[in-house]
Design an enzyme around this catalytic site. Structure first.
Site, PDB file in Angstrom:
ATOM      1  N   LYS A   1       0.913  -1.254  -0.177  1.00 23.40           N
ATOM      2  CA  LYS A   1      -0.025  -0.048  -0.184  1.00 23.40           C
ATOM      3  C   LYS A   1       0.754   1.218  -0.062  1.00 23.40           C
ATOM      4  CE  LYS A   1      -3.205   2.276   3.012  1.00 23.40           C
ATOM      5  NZ  LYS A   1      -2.637   2.829   4.355  1.00 23.40           N
TER       6      LYS A   1
ATOM      7  N   ASP B   1      -6.714   1.128   0.724  1.00 22.07           N
ATOM      8  CA  ASP B   1      -7.023   1.606   2.099  1.00 22.07           C
ATOM      9  C   ASP B   1      -8.510   0.998   2.414  1.00 22.07           C
ATOM     10  OD1 ASP B   1      -8.800   3.607   1.123  1.00 22.07           O
ATOM     11  OD2 ASP B   1      -7.761   5.143   1.868  1.00 22.07           O
TER      12      ASP B   1
END
Ligand code: SF4
Length: 211
Positions: A122, A141
């Site tokens: 991420k 997310d």
């Protein structure tokens, strides 16, 4: 193009029409600042991170500077952010590795970014997509994960698997912006508590919650 990809393209078009200025909400001036801000943003708000980072970057603007102090010296600068002790260790270790192993320059590739402490896909995707303009993956997310499910883009629940499904559905050039668009819709309409389901034409057209 499959039917699912066609639908994904229509969703993307609707989202970018609604949020043409969607962008990374973290404040940064260079790849190092974005890397640090993104590490700090785990389980914290972007607003809270943006409040803390100006003083941090003023005192330690480079990996060399951040690596030259102890983690204990970094802690007070980020103490308003959740999990700050562990995050101080991560940004210190990352700065040290960047300084020692990468010539003081944040690596612009996934393989090396993943070697840094506190950096998983991420964070690496945030840095590559926003600081380097490289679409190597989709940032998943909490908003992206939630919206991807509600818009019927995936049945997966684990971020890595959701990311793979999104990468199959959307053209690579759109991956970074796709995340910004879903985050924006998540923050403004599909809020965790009190989703405004009736207020958006995008929801009416694409969400599985709407009958
Ligand atoms: S209809 Fe409601 S649940 Fe579905 S995406 Fe919109 S706000 Fe979220």
């Amino acid at each position: 193009m499959t039917k699912k990809q066609q639908r994904a393209a229509e969703l993307y078009k609707a989202l970018i029409t609604q949020y043409p200025d969607a962008h990374c909400a973290l404040h940064y001036n260079n790849p190092f600042e974005l890397l640090v801000a993104t590490i700090l943003s785990a389980q914290a708000t972007d607003v809270g991170v943006n409040k803390a980072t100006p003083a941090l970057f003023k005192k330690h603007p480079t990996p060399q500077s951040m690596a030259s102090v102890t983690t204990e010296e970094l802690e007070p600068l980020i103490s308003t952010i959740g999990l700050f002790r562990n995050k101080a260790k991560s940004i210190h270790a990352s700065a040290t590795m960047i300084e020692n192993d990468f010539g003081g320059v944040v690596p612009a590739n996934m393989k090396d970014l993943l070697k840094l402490r506190g950096v998983a896909r991420k964070t690496a995707n945030v840095v590559l997509g926003n600081a380097f303009g490289k679409n190597e993956g989709v940032v998943v997310d909490t908003h992206v994960g939630r919206l991807a499910g509600r818009f019927g883009l995936t049945k997966e629940t684990k971020p890595e698997k959701i990311e793979k499904d999104l990468m199959k559905l959307f053209p690579q050039d759109d991956w970074t912006m796709l995340s910004h668009l879903l985050v924006r819709h998540g923050r403004e309409v599909c809020k965790k508590r009190g989703a405004l389901c009736d207020s958006s034409e995008i929801c009416q057209a694409f969400c599985s919650n709407v009958s």
